[in-house]
Design a protein around this motif. Structure first.
Motif: not given
Length: 455
Positions: A132-136, A239-244, A261-265, A275-279
């Motif tokens: 959620s932090d990455a997506t927001t 949103d790559e939370m599940i697909t990643g 442009d952006l992706s969230c993991w 662990i999560s990531a904003l890329a």
């Protein structure tokens, strides 16, 4: 039935006595009785919600000594298996030298390099602890980059615990109406609905999963979304939370060849470690850094984002994906499972009511009543019977640790469960077969129909 050390105490009916005692205590201590709504007791048959004590590979044990083949695997966060030794060894070695420091560590450099080597659509990455932090942060960054405020969100189940998303769900209590007023929806695989939202001229970002368990992009859809975003000056966020690490190590963007442009993991990045990531593209990510002439964006700033344990876990996961093929193993197990369970349902004449569907690495089961309608009662009956026969899961999402023996056990359990399911179809309902109340949607306005009276 397959038996392991600590096997089931009864071949007939399982005891959940200790689990029920612990669950009752949890309700006294933790709102909802769980720290994640999807893990709540209301998502499982009443008085049959196991409290787990350990796991190994694709199997878990509960407080009563029952064992299960588990699916979903930590809400899809565990792809290599519980207690996977190479990951644990990497974490143990890293934390022996300290966990959190007042300056960046070399491990942060190495982890960022690893990530960017896997995701060709990203120039920069920032780590955090939850999705959620990455997506927001991505939403905030898109608003700053475009000067707009509206977010176009695909009509998909979940993106964030933050107000901009939760305000659009039935659990919007406590959220000011204007917090989600700038969130609009479009339909998946429907380019005209995307164009209609973007045509307002106020959209900062399109937020979507490129694919889901049941929805693959139609030819040209994702590229069409990309083209529309370019035309309207809107950022595209995947949103790559599940697909990643489940579709591929490089996520859905690597599978379908469309660069956001952006992706969230998150989730499977650490095989269960947080662990999560904003890329994303450098031109946008730098707005949260020190090399911009524009007003700075408060992107992500978390005390525990770069702690050494999870970064070491992530690097070990990357190693497994670059030297082996966990996705292929997940898909092999999933295909065996789907074929086996669907064959059982067809054999028993209930193939129209009980089905396993989806991408082999991300399967779900569909439960319909005697009239062919999706049914929570019939879903609960299936969960109940699977639990009795050593299978735990709200889905059939596999991991690379699921063996052919695990799948064989599960198909056997499904055969037993499907026999009861057929009785329910024949009698027109679950009365007399289901013990307790049916499960309920995790995101609902009121605690009913699974309200628990205070003790």
């Amino acid at each position: 039935m397959v038996h392991l050390s600590g096997s089931n105490p009864s071949a007939d009916r399982r005891s959940f006595t200790r689990s029920n005692e612990l669950q009752s205590r949890l309700h006294d201590l933790v709102p909802g009785g769980a720290h994640t709504y999807a893990r709540g007791a209301d998502q499982y048959p009443e008085f049959m919600a196991p409290i787990l004590v350990r796991g190994s590979g694709a199997r878990v044990w509960d407080a009563d000594g029952n064992w299960y083949v588990e699916y979903g695997m930590g809400l899809r966060s565990v792809t290599l298996g519980h207690g996977y030794r190479p990951v644990l060894d990497a974490v143990t070695a890293a934390i022996a030298d300290g966990v959190s420091f007042s300056r960046p560590t070399e491990l942060e450099v190495l982890a960022a390099q690893d990530f960017l080597s896997l995701v060709p659509g990203a120039d920069m990455v920032k780590f955090a602890k939850n999705g959620s932090d990455a997506t927001t942060a991505a939403v905030r960054l898109a608003r700053a980059a475009t000067g707009r405020t509206v977010i176009a969100m695909c009509d998909q189940p979940f993106f964030s615990v933050d107000d901009w998303f939760i305000g659009t769900t039935p659990m919007d209590s406590g959220i000011p109406p204007d917090a989600s007023a700038g969130t609009m929806k479009f339909r998946y695989n429907d380019l005209p609905s995307v164009a209609a939202v973007l045509d307002t001229g106020a959209v900062a970002a399109v937020v979507m999963e490129a694919a889901t368990a049941l929805a693959e992009p139609e030819p040209g859809f994702l590229q069409g979304v990309r083209d529309l975003c370019d035309r309207y000056g809107t950022l595209l966020i995947f949103d790559e939370m599940i697909t990643g690490f489940r579709w591929s190590a490089g996520g859905a963007q690597a599978v379908y060849g469309v660069r956001p442009d952006l992706s969230c993991w998150g989730k499977a990045m650490g095989n269960g470690f947080p662990i999560s990531a904003l890329a994303g593209k450098r031109e946008f990510m730098e707005l949260g850094g020190l090399r911009t002439e524009h007003e700075r964006v408060f992107l992500l700033s978390t005390t525990h984002g770069p702690e050494s344990g999870s970064l070491a876990a992530f690097r070990a996961v990357v190693h497994e994906y670059t030297t082996g093929d966990p996705v292929a193993r997940m898909e092999h197990a999933g295909q065996l499972l789907a074929d086996g369970v669907n064959a059982v349902a067809a054999e028993l004449g209930i193939g129209d009511y009980l089905q396993v569907l989806g991408r082999p690495s991300c399967l779900i089961f569909v439960t319909r009543d005697a009239d062919g309608r999706p049914s929570q009662g019939f879903r609960t009956l299936l969960l109940q019977e699977l639990l009795e026969h050593g299978v735990l899961g709200q889905s059939f999402v596999t991991s690379a640790a699921h063996t052919d023996a695990d799948i064989a056990h599960t198909v056997g359990a499904c055969r037993e469960a499907a026999s009861v399911y057929r009785k329910a179809i024949e009698q027109g309902g679950v009365d007399g077969l289901l013990e307790g109340r049916p499960v309920a949607p995790a995101l609902r306005r009121h605690s009913a129909p699974r309200r628990i009276d205070p003790t």
